[in-house]
Each structure stands twice: as C-alpha cells, then as structure tokens.
Design an enzyme around this catalytic site. Structure first.
Site, PDB file in Angstrom:
ATOM      1  N   SER A  85       0.835  -1.201   0.000  1.00 56.67           N
ATOM      2  CA  SER A  85       0.000   0.000   0.000  1.00 56.67           C
ATOM      3  C   SER A  85       0.873   1.256   0.000  1.00 56.67           C
ATOM      4  O   SER A  85       1.739   1.400  -0.867  1.00 56.67           O
ATOM      5  CB  SER A  85      -0.953  -0.067   1.199  1.00 56.67           C
ATOM      6  OG  SER A  85      -1.997   0.837   1.040  1.00 56.67           O
ATOM      7  N   ARG A  93     -11.984   6.180   9.805  1.00 58.95           N
ATOM      8  CA  ARG A  93     -11.433   4.824   9.738  1.00 58.95           C
ATOM      9  C   ARG A  93     -12.491   3.816   9.282  1.00 58.95           C
ATOM     10  O   ARG A  93     -12.200   2.893   8.518  1.00 58.95           O
ATOM     11  CB  ARG A  93     -10.881   4.427  11.109  1.00 58.95           C
ATOM     12  CG  ARG A  93     -10.277   3.046  11.156  1.00 58.95           C
ATOM     13  CD  ARG A  93      -9.091   2.915  10.214  1.00 58.95           C
ATOM     14  NE  ARG A  93      -8.349   1.689  10.459  1.00 58.95           N
ATOM     15  CZ  ARG A  93      -7.226   1.355   9.826  1.00 58.95           C
ATOM     16  NH1 ARG A  93      -6.728   2.168   8.909  1.00 58.95           N
ATOM     17  NH2 ARG A  93      -6.604   0.246  10.093  1.00 58.95           N
ATOM     18  N   ASP A 126      -8.437  -6.748  -4.825  1.00 61.42           N
ATOM     19  CA  ASP A 126      -8.115  -5.408  -4.300  1.00 61.42           C
ATOM     20  C   ASP A 126      -8.696  -4.363  -5.257  1.00 61.42           C
ATOM     21  O   ASP A 126      -8.192  -4.155  -6.354  1.00 61.42           O
ATOM     22  CB  ASP A 126      -6.584  -5.277  -4.195  1.00 61.42           C
ATOM     23  CG  ASP A 126      -6.144  -3.943  -3.573  1.00 61.42           C
ATOM     24  OD1 ASP A 126      -7.003  -3.049  -3.399  1.00 61.42           O
ATOM     25  OD2 ASP A 126      -4.951  -3.812  -3.263  1.00 61.42           O
ATOM     26  N   HIS A 152      -7.886  -5.409  -0.347  1.00 64.57           N
ATOM     27  CA  HIS A 152      -6.595  -4.723  -0.224  1.00 64.57           C
ATOM     28  C   HIS A 152      -5.767  -5.209   0.971  1.00 64.57           C
ATOM     29  O   HIS A 152      -4.556  -5.404   0.860  1.00 64.57           O
ATOM     30  CB  HIS A 152      -6.870  -3.222  -0.103  1.00 64.57           C
ATOM     31  CG  HIS A 152      -5.645  -2.385   0.061  1.00 64.57           C
ATOM     32  ND1 HIS A 152      -4.672  -2.301  -0.910  1.00 64.57           N
ATOM     33  CD2 HIS A 152      -5.232  -1.589   1.082  1.00 64.57           C
ATOM     34  CE1 HIS A 152      -3.713  -1.491  -0.495  1.00 64.57           C
ATOM     35  NE2 HIS A 152      -4.019  -1.048   0.709  1.00 64.57           N
ATOM     36  N   ASP A 153      -6.417  -5.387   2.121  1.00 63.54           N
ATOM     37  CA  ASP A 153      -5.670  -5.779   3.330  1.00 63.54           C
ATOM     38  C   ASP A 153      -5.147  -7.209   3.276  1.00 63.54           C
ATOM     39  O   ASP A 153      -4.533  -7.670   4.252  1.00 63.54           O
ATOM     40  CB  ASP A 153      -6.537  -5.589   4.590  1.00 63.54           C
ATOM     41  CG  ASP A 153      -6.285  -4.248   5.274  1.00 63.54           C
ATOM     42  OD1 ASP A 153      -5.386  -3.518   4.821  1.00 63.54           O
ATOM     43  OD2 ASP A 153      -6.989  -3.941   6.253  1.00 63.54           O
TER      44      ASP A 153
HETATM   45  C1  LIG Z   1       0.273  -2.301   6.881  1.00 65.66           C
HETATM   46  C2  LIG Z   1       0.766  -1.604   7.988  1.00 65.66           C
HETATM   47  O1  LIG Z   1       1.734  -1.014   7.797  1.00 65.66           O
HETATM   48  S1  LIG Z   1       0.104  -1.736   9.486  1.00 65.66           S
HETATM   49  C3  LIG Z   1      -1.501  -1.235   9.540  1.00 65.66           C
HETATM   50  C4  LIG Z   1      -2.358  -2.382   9.548  1.00 65.66           C
HETATM   51  N1  LIG Z   1      -3.028  -2.546  10.771  1.00 65.66           N
HETATM   52  C5  LIG Z   1      -4.287  -2.269  10.800  1.00 65.66           C
HETATM   53  O2  LIG Z   1      -4.846  -1.820   9.832  1.00 65.66           O
HETATM   54  C6  LIG Z   1      -4.940  -2.585  12.121  1.00 65.66           C
HETATM   55  C7  LIG Z   1      -6.432  -2.628  11.998  1.00 65.66           C
HETATM   56  N2  LIG Z   1      -6.812  -3.453  10.930  1.00 65.66           N
HETATM   57  C8  LIG Z   1      -7.254  -4.731  11.089  1.00 65.66           C
HETATM   58  O3  LIG Z   1      -7.487  -5.250  12.142  1.00 65.66           O
HETATM   59  C9  LIG Z   1      -7.406  -5.437   9.818  1.00 65.66           C
HETATM   60  O4  LIG Z   1      -8.692  -5.870   9.704  1.00 65.66           O
HETATM   61  C10 LIG Z   1      -6.385  -6.518   9.642  1.00 65.66           C
HETATM   62  C11 LIG Z   1      -6.295  -6.788   8.175  1.00 65.66           C
HETATM   63  C12 LIG Z   1      -5.020  -6.050  10.099  1.00 65.66           C
HETATM   64  C13 LIG Z   1      -6.711  -7.788  10.455  1.00 65.66           C
HETATM   65  O5  LIG Z   1      -7.645  -8.555   9.795  1.00 65.66           O
HETATM   66  P1  LIG Z   1      -8.307  -9.858  10.462  1.00 65.66           P
HETATM   67  O6  LIG Z   1      -7.265 -10.654  11.173  1.00 65.66           O
HETATM   68  O7  LIG Z   1      -9.110 -10.500   9.408  1.00 65.66           O
HETATM   69  O8  LIG Z   1      -9.197  -9.261  11.605  1.00 65.66           O
HETATM   70  P2  LIG Z   1     -10.636  -8.591  11.441  1.00 65.66           P
HETATM   71  O9  LIG Z   1     -10.665  -7.626  10.342  1.00 65.66           O
HETATM   72  O10 LIG Z   1     -11.656  -9.682  11.391  1.00 65.66           O
HETATM   73  O11 LIG Z   1     -10.776  -7.805  12.793  1.00 65.66           O
HETATM   74  C14 LIG Z   1     -10.704  -8.469  14.013  1.00 65.66           C
HETATM   75  C15 LIG Z   1     -11.179  -7.527  15.099  1.00 65.66           C
HETATM   76  O12 LIG Z   1     -12.561  -7.192  14.865  1.00 65.66           O
HETATM   77  C16 LIG Z   1     -13.344  -7.580  16.006  1.00 65.66           C
HETATM   78  N3  LIG Z   1     -14.637  -8.027  15.527  1.00 65.66           N
HETATM   79  C17 LIG Z   1     -14.888  -9.049  14.696  1.00 65.66           C
HETATM   80  N4  LIG Z   1     -16.211  -9.154  14.502  1.00 65.66           N
HETATM   81  C18 LIG Z   1     -16.816  -8.185  15.233  1.00 65.66           C
HETATM   82  C19 LIG Z   1     -18.156  -7.787  15.435  1.00 65.66           C
HETATM   83  N5  LIG Z   1     -19.177  -8.394  14.820  1.00 65.66           N
HETATM   84  N6  LIG Z   1     -18.377  -6.737  16.237  1.00 65.66           N
HETATM   85  C20 LIG Z   1     -17.358  -6.093  16.847  1.00 65.66           C
HETATM   86  N7  LIG Z   1     -16.071  -6.425  16.690  1.00 65.66           N
HETATM   87  C21 LIG Z   1     -15.799  -7.464  15.886  1.00 65.66           C
HETATM   88  C22 LIG Z   1     -12.544  -8.699  16.645  1.00 65.66           C
HETATM   89  O13 LIG Z   1     -12.911  -8.855  17.998  1.00 65.66           O
HETATM   90  C23 LIG Z   1     -11.134  -8.194  16.466  1.00 65.66           C
HETATM   91  O14 LIG Z   1     -10.889  -7.191  17.414  1.00 65.66           O
HETATM   92  P3  LIG Z   1      -9.391  -6.839  17.901  1.00 65.66           P
HETATM   93  O15 LIG Z   1      -8.607  -6.498  16.664  1.00 65.66           O
HETATM   94  O16 LIG Z   1      -9.584  -5.676  18.829  1.00 65.66           O
HETATM   95  O17 LIG Z   1      -8.880  -8.069  18.574  1.00 65.66           O
HETATM   96  N1  LIG Z   2      -5.053  -1.289   6.636  1.00 64.35           N
HETATM   97  C1  LIG Z   2      -3.753  -0.784   6.309  1.00 64.35           C
HETATM   98  C2  LIG Z   2      -3.582  -0.594   4.861  1.00 64.35           C
HETATM   99  C3  LIG Z   2      -4.146   0.673   4.327  1.00 64.35           C
HETATM  100  O1  LIG Z   2      -3.620   0.918   3.067  1.00 64.35           O
HETATM  101  C4  LIG Z   2      -3.466   0.453   7.102  1.00 64.35           C
HETATM  102  O2  LIG Z   2      -4.348   0.903   7.811  1.00 64.35           O
HETATM  103  O3  LIG Z   2      -2.351   0.962   7.037  1.00 64.35           O
END
Ligand SMILES: CC(=O)SCCNC(=O)CCNC(=O)[C@H](O)C(C)(C)COP(=O)(O)OP(=O)(O)OC[C@H]1O[C@@H](n2cnc3c(N)ncnc32)[C@H](O)[C@@H]1OP(=O)(O)O
Ligand SMILES: N[C@@H](CCO)C(=O)O
Length: 381
Positions: A139, A209, A317, A350-351
């Site tokens: 990204s 967000r 994506d 994308h993620d």
């Molecule tokens: C690329 C970089 O440089 S770093 C930046 C990336 N990091 C981020 O973007 C952090 C936030 N983003 C995410 O969490 C992203 O979804 C991902 C891609 C990193 C993780 O994806 P996945 O592992 O598939 O997790 P998912 O998207 O299902 O989210 C899980 C979270 O949602 C919560 N959740 C799932 N379903 C529900 C629901 N129905 N209601 C409320 N919360 C929910 C889970 O409890 C979990 O919470 P937690 O993260 O506080 O433990």
């Molecule tokens: N979910 C990732 C990718 C965004 O491009 C982030 O928040 O940085």
C-alpha cells in the site's frame, strides 16, 4: 529513536529540524552491511512490525512474515522498519513540538512520499548502510518502495512493491477526502488544536477509519465474515444509540454485525492514531505521482536502473487494483528493468497483504531468496 539536529529540507521548501526517526530492527546486520531489508509500512502502520505493539498489546503487523525462518528470515537478514515522517509513533509529525513551542498540529508542513524516503535514507546513512539488499512494502509502503528506487536507484538491490500504485488515483483521493471531512466535522476538532482543548476528535477519526476500512476489504470478505447477521445492541434501551424509537421498538435496537465490526475498527483506531497525522499522511499519498516530473512517463524515473523488481497485486483489491500494478510493471519493463509481476488470487481485498495468504509468503520468500543468490549473499550469517 534517532534525533538528527540538522533536520531535513522538505520538498515544500520548509526545513524541518530537528528530525526524529523512530525505528525497530530485527536480526543482525552483517559485517559487510549487505543484508539489510527495509520494510515500509502503510498509512496507519508503524515501526512495530515484528514485536508487540506498545499501545495495542497485539503482535506486530507483519509478525507472520518477518522473523526467524519466516519468508523475511531474520536469521539471515537485518530488517529495519521506520515510522514514517508525519507519523505519530515517535518520528517527527504533527504531534511533535513545533517552532511555537506547542504541537505543530495543522501547521505541520505538507510532506511527500519522497520526504519520507529521504528521512529514511538519513537513518541508513547513520547506520553506514550504503545499499539496501531489499525494500518491501504494501500500500503506502509500496509507494515508498517505488520512490526509494526512483530517488536512490543505486541504493536498492531488490524491490517488492505490494498492493500499490505509481500514483494515487482520483477514486482514492476521493476516499481520503471523505475521511478528512469526517475529522473536520467533529466538534472536538477545534481547527486542529484539539490538544489545547484537552480533546480528541474521536468520532470524526473513527468515522474516517470506518469508511476507509470498508475500502480495505471486499464484498466477498464482508459477506463471509458477517453476511446479514444481526445482534441486539445492549445499549439501545438506554437510548445511547443514534436515532429515535418507533412505538416500543427502537430503530437502532439491533444492529448488523458488520456495523458492530466497523464501530469496533473505528474506536480501536482512535486509541492508537492521531487525527493530524492522518491528515498529513493521507495528503502525502494523494500527492504521490511518480510520473509528475516526467510529463506523464512512468518509465522515465527507472531508465538504467539495475534494481530487480517483483510487483505484487491481489485479485480482489479494488482500492489498488491489479490494473495499477500492471501499469507499473509495464513501465518498468519499458525502462528495461528486471521485473516480474505476480497477481495473487485472494478474495480478501486490499488488506490481504496483512493476512495469512500462503501465496504471498511463497512469493516473498522466492523473490528474496532468488535475489540473495543473485547478490551472492551467504545463506546464513
Ligand atoms: C500495513 C501496515 O503497515 S500496518 C496497519 C495495519 N493494521 C491495521 O490496519 C490494524 C487494523 N486493521 C485490522 O485489524 C485489519 O482488519 C487486519 C487486516 C489487520 C486484520 O484482519 P483480520 O485478522 O481479518 O481481523 P478482522 O478484520 O476480522 O478484525 C478483528 C477484530 O474485529 C473484532 N470483531 C470481529 N467481529 C466483530 C463484530 N461483529 N463486532 C465487533 N467487533 C468485531 C474482533 O474482535 C477483532 O478485534 P481486535 O482487533 O480488537 O482483537
Ligand atoms: N489497513 C492498512 C492498509 C491501508 O492501506 C493500514 O491501515 O495501514
């Protein structure tokens, strides 16, 4: 964290000093300093890619990719991850104290992806690393990888831009603008001086967000995760949800799981990110256009470049679609650069680059090991 008193002259003409660069390293730098891999993070990422995040307590954002024996093998390579300029995890950004003796806030100078890269180069200079073995990122991290080669072609042996594009599209600028307007609309925004009011524009940042997070997924992923499932909102009867009631039933007395999920993503984001950083970094992405100084010719910055490229995209994506990666690969090809191109089949949007995608692991491992062999790097240090 490294503090450079001499600072950095930004593309906008302003001189930013001192310059703080927050980073983490993993693995050992070889005596020849030839095994460094720079991993560049995305919009809301940070330097904690391989170890526990100090604010969330969660594993680093690429801990499944970087570590001993993993595709980016820290038994062999020295991995560096740097919080971008403009960020909020220790590198100089809008939260840093500016010339007025208070946080820069919205007066923080506009920065570009090239400024981020030039700040990173200063850290490498400090470490005495003349050339990176590889630069890898997804990204906005991929934008930095492309900019690294365009700005310092002799300093990158191998480059892997993932799920990215050579310029930010009109659609992506549009999404960023909606996110920014959500922040501006929050009564706690206070024209960007929220710290002076002991406030945080939490609702605006959370909505920003939530909207952005939808763009990181795909229709298939959302359907698989949540479908049309509904949950009762325990707070509804206390009247804390928006909207009114119809008879005895509350309009928002229950909510779809996907709504609950997005609210969770919004509120957890607010706990780890700063609104002014969000504005600064989204703007840097919007400015990004590799061909801007070359009358639209995307191959121009890469003519004569010896860096080996592997361009990677994901089939689902729609934010940084395969077509944009293919455009980049073709431009590199026209420039005579050694480039391969991989589109990974995934329905996670994308993620996907952050998730458990075995094909991505194989692609990263294969490219790195092949490049290491070509570079004549020893199998292990
Ligand atoms: C690329 C970089 O440089 S770093 C930046 C990336 N990091 C981020 O973007 C952090 C936030 N983003 C995410 O969490 C992203 O979804 C991902 C891609 C990193 C993780 O994806 P996945 O592992 O598939 O997790 P998912 O998207 O299902 O989210 C899980 C979270 O949602 C919560 N959740 C799932 N379903 C529900 C629901 N129905 N209601 C409320 N919360 C929910 C889970 O409890 C979990 O919470 P937690 O993260 O506080 O433990
Ligand atoms: N979910 C990732 C990718 C965004 O491009 C982030 O928040 O940085």
């Amino acid at each position: 964290m490294l503090r450079l008193e001499q600072g950095l002259l930004l593309e906008c003409g302003q001189h930013l000093a001192p310059l703080d660069i927050a980073y983490r390293t993993y693995g050992t730098l070889s005596a020849a300093r030839d095994n460094a891999i720079l991993v560049c993070h995305a919009l809301t990422g940070d330097q904690y890619l391989g170890d526990t995040h100090p604010l969330t307590g969660k594993p680093g954002w690429w801990s499944r990719m970087v570590g001993p024996g993993l595709p980016i093998d820290t038994d062999r390579f020295h991995v560096i991850c740097i919080n971008v300029l403009g960020g909020c995890m220790g590198s100089t950004g809008p939260r840093s104290i500016g010339p007025r003796g208070e946080p820069w806030g919205t007066e923080f100078p506009p920065i570009t992806i090239r400024d981020m890269v030039r700040a990173q180069a200063l850290l490498l200079d400090h470490f005495g690393i003349e050339r990176l073995f590889a630069a890898i990122g997804g990204s906005m991290g991929g934008m930095q990888v492309l900019e690294w080669v365009a700005t310092y072609p002799e300093r990158v042996f191998a480059a892997m831009p993932i799920a990215t594009a050579p310029f930010h599209s009109a659609q992506n600028i549009a999404f960023n603008e909606v996110s920014r307007q959500a922040i501006f609309a929050d009564p706690e925004w206070h024209a960007g001086r929220y710290w002076a009011h002991d406030a945080v524009p939490a609702r605006g940042l959370a909505v920003a967000r939530m909207m952005a997070h939808i763009t990181y997924l795909s229709e298939e992923a959302l359907t698989r995760k949540f479908g049309r499932r509904v949950r009762r909102d325990p707070k509804a009867s206390a009247g804390s949800t928006p909207g009114g009631t119809i008879g005895t039933a509350s309009l928002f007395g229950e909510m779809f799981e996907v709504e609950s999920y997005l609210r969770h993503q919004g509120s957890s984001f607010v706990r780890r990110f700063d609104a002014n950083s969000y504005l600064t970094i989204t703007r840097a992405m919007d400015y990004f256009d590799l061909s801007a100084e070359h009358e639209g010719d995307l191959s121009a910055p890469f003519r004569g470049v010896a860096t080996r490229f592997c361009v990677v995209s994901f089939s689902s994506d729609w934010l940084f679609p395969t077509s944009q990666s293919r455009l980049m690969a073709r431009a590199l090809n026209r420039a005579g650069v050694n480039v391969s191109f991989v589109e990974i089949e995934s329905d996670r949007g994308h993620d996907a680059f952050l998730l458990d995608e075995p094909d991505l692991d194989r692609t990263v491992r294969g490219f790195i090991n092949g490049a290491a062999e070509h570079a004549g790097l020893k199998a292990a240090h």
